[in-house]
Design a protein around this motif. Sequence first.
Motif, PDB file in Angstrom:
ATOM      1  N   ILE A  62      12.724   4.863 -12.274  1.00 34.73           N
ATOM      2  CA  ILE A  62      12.078   4.990 -10.988  1.00 34.73           C
ATOM      3  C   ILE A  62      13.373   3.435 -10.397  1.00 34.73           C
ATOM      4  N   SER A  63      12.685   1.978 -11.329  1.00 34.96           N
ATOM      5  CA  SER A  63      12.808   1.392  -9.808  1.00 34.96           C
ATOM      6  C   SER A  63      14.422   0.797 -10.006  1.00 34.96           C
ATOM      7  N   ALA A  64      14.369   0.992 -11.145  1.00 37.75           N
ATOM      8  CA  ALA A  64      16.241   0.807 -10.533  1.00 37.75           C
ATOM      9  C   ALA A  64      17.261   2.277  -9.724  1.00 37.75           C
ATOM     10  N   MET A  65      17.041   3.530  -9.491  1.00 38.91           N
ATOM     11  CA  MET A  65      17.141   4.698  -8.625  1.00 38.91           C
ATOM     12  C   MET A  65      16.929   3.499  -7.530  1.00 38.91           C
ATOM     13  N   ALA A  66      15.962   3.540  -7.245  1.00 38.16           N
ATOM     14  CA  ALA A  66      14.979   3.078  -6.458  1.00 38.16           C
ATOM     15  C   ALA A  66      15.804   2.058  -5.294  1.00 38.16           C
ATOM     16  N   LEU A  67      16.032   0.958  -6.378  1.00 37.94           N
ATOM     17  CA  LEU A  67      16.971   0.110  -6.441  1.00 37.94           C
ATOM     18  C   LEU A  67      18.453   0.005  -6.116  1.00 37.94           C
ATOM     19  N   ILE A  68      19.026   1.089  -7.052  1.00 37.15           N
ATOM     20  CA  ILE A  68      20.219   1.954  -6.482  1.00 37.15           C
ATOM     21  C   ILE A  68      20.033   2.552  -5.077  1.00 37.15           C
ATOM     22  N   SER A  69      19.497   2.598  -4.863  1.00 34.08           N
ATOM     23  CA  SER A  69      19.022   3.884  -3.401  1.00 34.08           C
ATOM     24  C   SER A  69      19.339   2.920  -2.286  1.00 34.08           C
ATOM     25  N   ILE A  70      18.663   1.729  -2.519  1.00 34.59           N
ATOM     26  CA  ILE A  70      18.157   1.423  -1.292  1.00 34.59           C
ATOM     27  C   ILE A  70      19.563   0.274  -1.343  1.00 34.59           C
ATOM     28  N   LEU A  71      20.951   0.292  -2.265  1.00 35.59           N
ATOM     29  CA  LEU A  71      22.246  -0.663  -1.969  1.00 35.59           C
ATOM     30  C   LEU A  71      22.277   0.215  -1.531  1.00 35.59           C
ATOM     31  N   THR A  72      22.946   1.358  -2.133  1.00 34.78           N
ATOM     32  CA  THR A  72      23.966   2.121  -1.112  1.00 34.78           C
ATOM     33  C   THR A  72      23.268   2.075  -0.458  1.00 34.78           C
ATOM     34  N   VAL A  73      22.150   2.639   0.393  1.00 36.62           N
ATOM     35  CA  VAL A  73      21.645   2.451   1.831  1.00 36.62           C
ATOM     36  C   VAL A  73      22.608   1.201   2.999  1.00 36.62           C
ATOM     37  N   VAL A  74      21.651   0.214   1.979  1.00 37.09           N
ATOM     38  CA  VAL A  74      22.285  -1.146   2.810  1.00 37.09           C
ATOM     39  C   VAL A  74      24.030  -0.699   2.643  1.00 37.09           C
ATOM     40  N   ALA A 118      26.303   1.451   2.641  1.00 33.46           N
ATOM     41  CA  ALA A 118      26.500   2.841   3.773  1.00 33.46           C
ATOM     42  C   ALA A 118      26.323   1.653   5.516  1.00 33.46           C
ATOM     43  N   LEU A 119      24.923   1.643   4.882  1.00 30.00           N
ATOM     44  CA  LEU A 119      24.424   0.645   6.428  1.00 30.00           C
ATOM     45  C   LEU A 119      25.894  -0.201   6.772  1.00 30.00           C
ATOM     46  N   SER A 120      25.750  -1.399   6.110  1.00 27.82           N
ATOM     47  CA  SER A 120      27.489  -1.909   6.884  1.00 27.82           C
ATOM     48  C   SER A 120      27.972  -1.504   6.341  1.00 27.82           C
ATOM     49  N   ILE A 121      28.358  -0.904   6.182  1.00 29.92           N
ATOM     50  CA  ILE A 121      29.901  -0.156   6.084  1.00 29.92           C
ATOM     51  C   ILE A 121      30.420   0.321   7.511  1.00 29.92           C
ATOM     52  N   ALA A 122      28.613   1.310   7.856  1.00 28.76           N
ATOM     53  CA  ALA A 122      28.920   1.860   9.122  1.00 28.76           C
ATOM     54  C   ALA A 122      28.738   0.923  10.799  1.00 28.76           C
ATOM     55  N   GLN A 123      28.168  -0.039  10.303  1.00 30.58           N
ATOM     56  CA  GLN A 123      28.428  -1.650  11.239  1.00 30.58           C
ATOM     57  C   GLN A 123      29.764  -1.899  10.921  1.00 30.58           C
ATOM     58  N   ALA A 124      30.565  -1.840  10.094  1.00 25.53           N
ATOM     59  CA  ALA A 124      31.427  -2.333  10.058  1.00 25.53           C
ATOM     60  C   ALA A 124      32.930  -1.277  10.849  1.00 25.53           C
ATOM     61  N   GLN A 125      32.632  -0.649  10.848  1.00 22.88           N
ATOM     62  CA  GLN A 125      33.342   0.529  11.520  1.00 22.88           C
ATOM     63  C   GLN A 125      33.123   0.305  13.136  1.00 22.88           C
ATOM     64  N   LYS A 126      32.178   0.665  13.142  1.00 24.56           N
ATOM     65  CA  LYS A 126      31.759   0.093  14.410  1.00 24.56           C
ATOM     66  C   LYS A 126      31.630  -0.828  15.309  1.00 24.56           C
ATOM     67  N   ALA A 127      31.852  -1.709  14.383  1.00 26.70           N
ATOM     68  CA  ALA A 127      32.111  -2.616  14.817  1.00 26.70           C
ATOM     69  C   ALA A 127      33.779  -2.448  15.269  1.00 26.70           C
ATOM     70  N   ALA A 128      34.768  -2.550  14.489  1.00 28.11           N
ATOM     71  CA  ALA A 128      36.169  -2.182  14.769  1.00 28.11           C
ATOM     72  C   ALA A 128      36.213  -1.006  15.725  1.00 28.11           C
ATOM     73  N   LEU A 129      35.703  -0.227  15.153  1.00 26.82           N
ATOM     74  CA  LEU A 129      35.803   0.658  17.357  1.00 26.82           C
ATOM     75  C   LEU A 129      35.620   0.545  18.282  1.00 26.82           C
ATOM     76  N   ILE A 130      34.493  -0.723  18.393  1.00 20.67           N
ATOM     77  CA  ILE A 130      34.170  -1.802  19.556  1.00 20.67           C
ATOM     78  C   ILE A 130      35.223  -2.234  19.398  1.00 20.67           C
ATOM     79  N   GLN A 131      35.832  -3.038  19.009  1.00 16.68           N
ATOM     80  CA  GLN A 131      36.233  -3.962  19.449  1.00 16.68           C
ATOM     81  C   GLN A 131      37.419  -2.979  19.712  1.00 16.68           C
ATOM     82  N   GLU A 132      38.171  -2.135  18.588  1.00 11.73           N
ATOM     83  CA  GLU A 132      39.659  -1.318  19.501  1.00 11.73           C
ATOM     84  C   GLU A 132      39.249  -0.811  20.928  1.00 11.73           C
ATOM     85  N   ALA A 133      38.394  -0.190  21.232  1.00 10.20           N
ATOM     86  CA  ALA A 133      38.055   0.103  22.262  1.00 10.20           C
ATOM     87  C   ALA A 133      37.931  -0.585  23.810  1.00 10.20           C
ATOM     88  N   VAL A 134      37.880  -2.169  23.056  1.00 13.10           N
ATOM     89  CA  VAL A 134      37.595  -3.424  24.054  1.00 13.10           C
ATOM     90  C   VAL A 134      38.818  -3.560  24.262  1.00 13.10           C
TER      91      VAL A 134
END
Length: 520
Positions: free
Chosen positions: A364-376, A378-394
């Motif tokens: 359960i701990s391993a699954m929870a850790l994997i889930s947390i890493l997956t979310v992190v 995903a958030l990192s990728i989303a932030q990078a994509q958001k930064a790229a979109l902002i940079q492109e828009a700018v």
Amino acid sequence: MSSHDESADRKQRIEEIIAACLDAREAGADLSLEEIVARYPEFEKELRDFFENEGFFTSVLGADDRRPYFGNDYEVLKEIGRGGMGVVYKCHQKSLEKVVAIKTIIGRSSVTPPDIDRIHKEAQRAAGLRHANIVAVHQVAEHKGQHFFVMEYVEGYSLAQLVRKGPLPPARAAQWVKTIADAIHHAHQRQILHCDLKPANILLDKEGKLYVSDFGLAKRMGESGRYLPRSALRGTATYMAPEQVTGDELTTATDIYGLGGILYALLTGSPPFRGRRLAETLKLVREESPTPPSEWNPKVDKDLEAICLKCLSKDKDQRYGSAYGLGNDLDRYQAGQETTARPWGRRERTIRWCRRNPLVAGLISAMALISILTVVMALSIAQAQKAALIQEAVGFAARDLAKTALLQLRDLGSVVEKAAGDATLSKLLASKNEPDLERYVERICNAGLPFQSCFVLNAAGYEVADYRIVVVAGKMVGIHQKTEGDLSWRDYFQGARAHTGLDARHSVHIAQVYRSLTDT
């Protein structure tokens, strides 16, 4: 009170002291005659007469008792134990060719014929108990006035002897008391109370098997499941239940208290209560709470301590309802589960569950850790994509703004170029008509184009006219403020002069001041 009554009370008190000393010795205490006399100085003469002749205890018996005879079928091999109520011998039973134990009942004046009759009946009922952890009573008999009963012989030693060496590991103590509780529950189901449970009455054979002994002096419960004792003082004082001291009715809860006393002794190496005198011990049993076992032995955890103290509650209703319930709680304790004696909180329940199920908890701990890493991730990728979109828009906005600014500059440049090629401006410069020149410059600045200031330089780079938009009292106003300064060194003059030689006259020269804070 008459002198006869006082003499009877004194005699009874002496007998109680002697019985308590014998019980204390059986429980493992090492008492000397001087210690006994120091505790009871008012009875010094009687106690010395009782103990002095043949050592500490042997004079308690008469000549016939020291050489007991139980009939032709029994050969006495040796004495193996004694207490306040009797002496135990190892004997050879000739007819069955086996070793047995025979316990006699000391014929003191405190043991009356009705007591003997009751003991016979209760021992006969106890003889019906058949359990792997109960010393079997084979026979109840009498020979030439000597009352005795024949029991199964156990080669080993009592828990009292073991406790003398110090406390046991808590896990072993819990397992042993669980075994004893199961045996007592078997007796309770058959309406028999032990009423004298203590380490000295629990035997351990060479294979490590436990036996509950001394059921020969047990009590029979009535139809209500209770027994009203005829004597207020039964059992060893240090392990007696409060209701035995006060003379109240005895129930299965009395044996629960005795089991708690045994558990306490195994965990701490001493009984729950022990005063300097019998009266003090009885007062402690009646009124005081036992010291928590963990204060004597830090290895005792809170759960096992709670089980022990629940058994030793002064209120019978606060103890376990049965020996079976106590055994179940000890089972739960050994399995690392929550007990009824000490319910867990949510946090402790989670921790204990993880300890009992380490593999599942790990998954359960391993699954929870994997889930947390997956979310992190995903958030990192989303932030990078958001930064790229902002940079492109700018970037897009910057390019669009630059194009817009360039178009505006071209429009302004065409206005300036057109004005520079206008003959009117040339005439005004030639005539040096400053008022008309200023109005001409003002008209260019107010032609709807975003000029903040407009000025005219002559061919030598000197300012000859200008018009500026300034803020006065919160309002935008235009003023003429000719500086007549030499501006020939400025990039916008030098660049414009160089620009006049280019073929692409429609292109606009953009000075450095537009790209930075200065055009120098």
